[in-house]
Design a protein around this motif. Structure first.
Motif, PDB file in Angstrom:
ATOM      1  N   LYS A 273      -0.125  12.583  -3.218  1.00  0.00           N
ATOM      2  CA  LYS A 273       0.393  11.229  -2.957  1.00  0.00           C
ATOM      3  C   LYS A 273       1.735  11.024  -3.655  1.00  0.00           C
ATOM      4  N   ARG A 274       1.868  11.555  -4.860  1.00  0.00           N
ATOM      5  CA  ARG A 274       3.138  11.397  -5.587  1.00  0.00           C
ATOM      6  C   ARG A 274       4.247  12.192  -4.894  1.00  0.00           C
ATOM      7  N   ARG A 275       3.900  13.372  -4.383  1.00  0.00           N
ATOM      8  CA  ARG A 275       4.890  14.180  -3.644  1.00  0.00           C
ATOM      9  C   ARG A 275       5.361  13.425  -2.414  1.00  0.00           C
ATOM     10  N   ILE A 276       4.430  12.801  -1.720  1.00  0.00           N
ATOM     11  CA  ILE A 276       4.775  12.050  -0.499  1.00  0.00           C
ATOM     12  C   ILE A 276       5.691  10.872  -0.876  1.00  0.00           C
ATOM     13  N   ALA A 277       5.343  10.171  -1.950  1.00  0.00           N
ATOM     14  CA  ALA A 277       6.172   9.039  -2.387  1.00  0.00           C
ATOM     15  C   ALA A 277       7.573   9.521  -2.753  1.00  0.00           C
ATOM     16  N   SER A 278       7.676  10.678  -3.427  1.00  0.00           N
ATOM     17  CA  SER A 278       9.006  11.197  -3.811  1.00  0.00           C
ATOM     18  C   SER A 278       9.819  11.524  -2.563  1.00  0.00           C
ATOM     19  N   PHE A 279       9.158  12.091  -1.567  1.00  0.00           N
ATOM     20  CA  PHE A 279       9.867  12.408  -0.317  1.00  0.00           C
ATOM     21  C   PHE A 279      10.478  11.145   0.291  1.00  0.00           C
ATOM     22  N   GLY A 354       6.211 -19.225  -2.761  1.00  0.00           N
ATOM     23  CA  GLY A 354       7.314 -19.421  -1.818  1.00  0.00           C
ATOM     24  C   GLY A 354       7.222 -18.445  -0.671  1.00  0.00           C
ATOM     25  N   GLU A 355       8.299 -17.678  -0.495  1.00  0.00           N
ATOM     26  CA  GLU A 355       8.434 -16.874   0.723  1.00  0.00           C
ATOM     27  C   GLU A 355       8.407 -15.367   0.466  1.00  0.00           C
ATOM     28  N   VAL A 356       8.071 -14.952  -0.764  1.00  0.00           N
ATOM     29  CA  VAL A 356       8.196 -13.508  -1.069  1.00  0.00           C
ATOM     30  C   VAL A 356       7.258 -12.678  -0.191  1.00  0.00           C
ATOM     31  N   ALA A 357       5.983 -13.051  -0.152  1.00  0.00           N
ATOM     32  CA  ALA A 357       5.022 -12.277   0.645  1.00  0.00           C
ATOM     33  C   ALA A 357       5.425 -12.281   2.120  1.00  0.00           C
ATOM     34  N   SER A 358       5.905 -13.420   2.598  1.00  0.00           N
ATOM     35  CA  SER A 358       6.299 -13.505   4.011  1.00  0.00           C
ATOM     36  C   SER A 358       7.482 -12.593   4.296  1.00  0.00           C
ATOM     37  N   GLU A 359       8.443 -12.552   3.363  1.00  0.00           N
ATOM     38  CA  GLU A 359       9.608 -11.670   3.580  1.00  0.00           C
ATOM     39  C   GLU A 359       9.192 -10.207   3.553  1.00  0.00           C
ATOM     40  N   LEU A 360       8.320  -9.872   2.617  1.00  0.00           N
ATOM     41  CA  LEU A 360       7.835  -8.479   2.561  1.00  0.00           C
ATOM     42  C   LEU A 360       7.108  -8.144   3.863  1.00  0.00           C
ATOM     43  N   HIS A 361       6.299  -9.080   4.333  1.00  0.00           N
ATOM     44  CA  HIS A 361       5.568  -8.852   5.583  1.00  0.00           C
ATOM     45  C   HIS A 361       6.527  -8.628   6.753  1.00  0.00           C
ATOM     46  N   GLN A 362       7.615  -9.396   6.770  1.00  0.00           N
ATOM     47  CA  GLN A 362       8.551  -9.242   7.893  1.00  0.00           C
ATOM     48  C   GLN A 362       9.279  -7.906   7.890  1.00  0.00           C
ATOM     49  N   LYS A 363       9.473  -7.337   6.686  1.00  0.00           N
ATOM     50  CA  LYS A 363      10.335  -6.150   6.602  1.00  0.00           C
ATOM     51  C   LYS A 363       9.603  -4.837   6.329  1.00  0.00           C
ATOM     52  N   ALA A 364       8.357  -4.892   5.923  1.00  0.00           N
ATOM     53  CA  ALA A 364       7.708  -3.670   5.413  1.00  0.00           C
ATOM     54  C   ALA A 364       7.091  -2.817   6.518  1.00  0.00           C
ATOM     55  N   VAL A 365       7.194  -1.521   6.326  1.00  0.00           N
ATOM     56  CA  VAL A 365       6.513  -0.552   7.195  1.00  0.00           C
ATOM     57  C   VAL A 365       5.760   0.439   6.292  1.00  0.00           C
ATOM     58  N   CYS A 366       4.457   0.571   6.519  1.00  0.00           N
ATOM     59  CA  CYS A 366       3.667   1.572   5.805  1.00  0.00           C
ATOM     60  C   CYS A 366       3.796   2.884   6.569  1.00  0.00           C
ATOM     61  N   LEU A 367       4.148   3.943   5.858  1.00  0.00           N
ATOM     62  CA  LEU A 367       4.469   5.223   6.490  1.00  0.00           C
ATOM     63  C   LEU A 367       3.354   6.240   6.256  1.00  0.00           C
ATOM     64  N   PRO A 368       3.297   7.285   7.114  1.00  0.00           N
ATOM     65  CA  PRO A 368       2.219   8.264   6.980  1.00  0.00           C
ATOM     66  C   PRO A 368       2.092   8.790   5.551  1.00  0.00           C
ATOM     67  N   SER A 369       0.891   8.756   5.028  1.00  0.00           N
ATOM     68  CA  SER A 369       0.652   9.083   3.611  1.00  0.00           C
ATOM     69  C   SER A 369      -0.609   9.920   3.428  1.00  0.00           C
ATOM     70  N   SER A 370      -0.987  10.703   4.443  1.00  0.00           N
ATOM     71  CA  SER A 370      -2.189  11.538   4.283  1.00  0.00           C
ATOM     72  C   SER A 370      -1.904  12.657   3.290  1.00  0.00           C
ATOM     73  N   CYS A 371      -2.904  12.964   2.458  1.00  0.00           N
ATOM     74  CA  CYS A 371      -2.720  14.003   1.424  1.00  0.00           C
ATOM     75  C   CYS A 371      -2.341  15.355   2.026  1.00  0.00           C
ATOM     76  N   ASP A 372      -2.726  15.606   3.300  1.00  0.00           N
ATOM     77  CA  ASP A 372      -2.498  16.943   3.858  1.00  0.00           C
ATOM     78  C   ASP A 372      -1.208  17.038   4.689  1.00  0.00           C
TER      79      ASP A 372
END
Ligand SMILES: Cc1ncc(COP(=O)(O)O)c(C=O)c1O
Length: 396
Positions: A273-279, A354-372
């Motif tokens: 997981k740390r390797r994937i995050a570094s990538f 305020g609007e922090v969670a909403s802004e994160l929701h509008q902009k965030a993308v969760c990317l493939p993070s499988s260990c393999d």
């Protein structure tokens, strides 16, 4: 007709097996310990408690059930308020509602994306009044039953201000550590700092049982009550006598067998997981439109799900177009959850922020993070993400 060969899918976060899972499952079948009692259930509880350094662990059917029982054993009553994160999976709030209580959602903090700890502490100290042994939210008139901070995406929430304020009031803190097994807060394991914590072992988590959960705590009385309630509150002995309305929430030996095998490889999983995050972090450093999720100086994230902000509206490109482009390449992504104070399922609950969670929701993308993930997957991900940002067809 499309005669192109199908592109190999890169899923968001798939389970990986390959250790002792099959051997342990065979043992369950051979010895006929397949249901909610058996040696693996007890071992899994011991192993998780030892890993986190807590005294007690109770194995349960899933993380939602663990949260539900944790609230009950912590003394949350119908009509209470429970202070929790707005930026979390809906199960956190559902468990509060299952207990008959009402969430007060707290905004995220831009520096960590986690629950705004300062705002939570300020609410508890400045906006709650003492009535006998209870603390009442002066806005809603509800008793504060518990505080339930969530460690999202593998990164711990800033617990100290929350623990300090809650302890001053005598209000229990339950950590939703379902996404953060392996993460650390100021050197301590996430999930070992509150009065209780809940884990999930569903298919996309760092370790999986297929489905499963765990309630961990240093309180022997809470662990005893949770175990009792999870097995229909049956009194010991041959007679079928039940002293409370209980639940069928116990994990099975088959599920625990898989969990035991998975836990044996947790260090390799965390390293992956740390390797994937570094990538992804390095990839974001090349593109000013991308911002990688933060890691606070006091935190060691479990890096469960690598997530980026797509910080652009340039030429009509945004996180939706990037996600669509990746989907065309067979790459699965997902947005962050709709903040729960905006969820139709939890309409009318309190909200601090305020609007922090909403802004994160509008902009965030969760990317493939499988260990393999393999080197060729990283190469594909890199060119597909860049193609998504530049809005040109990706290769292959
Ligand atoms: C933040 C959070 N809370 C609660 C849960 C519920 O866990 P489960 O799916 O095991 O019920 C999950 C997992 O899906 C989660 O991510």
């Amino acid at each position: 007709m499309n005669f192109e060969p199908p592109k190999l899918r890169i899923p968001l976060c798939r389970p990986s097996m390959g250790g002792n899972e099959s051997a342990y499952l065979e043992q369950c079948v051979r010895d006929n310990w397949v249901s909610s009692a058996g040696p693996f259930v007890e071992r899994f509880e011991r192993d998780i408690a030892a890993y986190l350094g807590v005294d007690h662990a109770v194995a349960l059917v899933n993380g939602t059930a663990a949260l539900h029982l944790a609230l009950i054993v912590a003394g949350v009553r119908p009509g209470d308020a429970v202070v929790t994160s707005t930026l979390t999976f809906v199960a956190t709030a559902n468990a509060i509602r299952h207990a008959g209580a009402w969430p007060i959602f707290v905004d995220a903090d831009l520096e960590t994306w986690q629950i705004d700890a300062a705002r939570t502490a300020e609410f508890l100290v400045d906006r709650c009044e003492r009535h006998g042994n209870d603390w009442i939210d002066s806005g809603s008139g509800r008793r504060i039953g518990a505080v339930l901070p969530v460690h999202i995406l593998g990164h711990p929430a800033d617990l100290d201000p929350i623990l300090e304020a809650a302890r001053e009031l005598g209000v229990p803190v339950i950590e939703d550590a379902t996404e953060s097994l392996g993460g650390r807060y100021k050197g301590q394991p996430a999930g070992a700092l509150g009065d209780a914590a809940c884990l999930s072992f569903n298919g996309n988590k760092l370790i999986t049982c297929g489905g499963g959960g765990m309630l961990v705590t240093n309180r022997a009385d809470w662990a005893r009550l949770a175990r009792h309630l999870s097995t229909q509150a049956k009194l010991p002995g041959v007679e079928l006598i039940h002293d409370e309305v209980g639940f069928n929430y116990r994990l099975t030996n088959i599920q625990a067998a898989v969990g035991c095998a998975q836990l044996e490889t947790i260090d390799e999983r965390l390293a992956a997981k740390r390797r994937i995050a570094s990538f992804y972090r390095e990839l974001c450093a090349e593109r000013p439109e991308l911002v990688f999720m933060p890691e606070a100086s006091w935190a060691e994230s479990a890096c469960w799900m690598s997530t980026v902000l797509v910080n652009t509206e340039h030429d009509g490109r945004n996180r939706h177009t990037v996600m669509a482009c990746l989907a065309d390449q067979g790459i699965e992504t997902r947005p962050l959850w709709q903040p729960l104070h905006l969820s139709p399922a939890h309409r009318g609950c309190g909200f601090l922020g305020g609007e922090v969670a909403s802004e994160l929701h509008q902009k965030a993308v969760c990317l493939p993070s499988s260990c393999d993930l393999r080197e060729e997957d990283f190469a594909r991900l890199r060119s597909a993400i860049f193609a998504g940002l530049d809005d040109v067809p990706g290769p292959g």
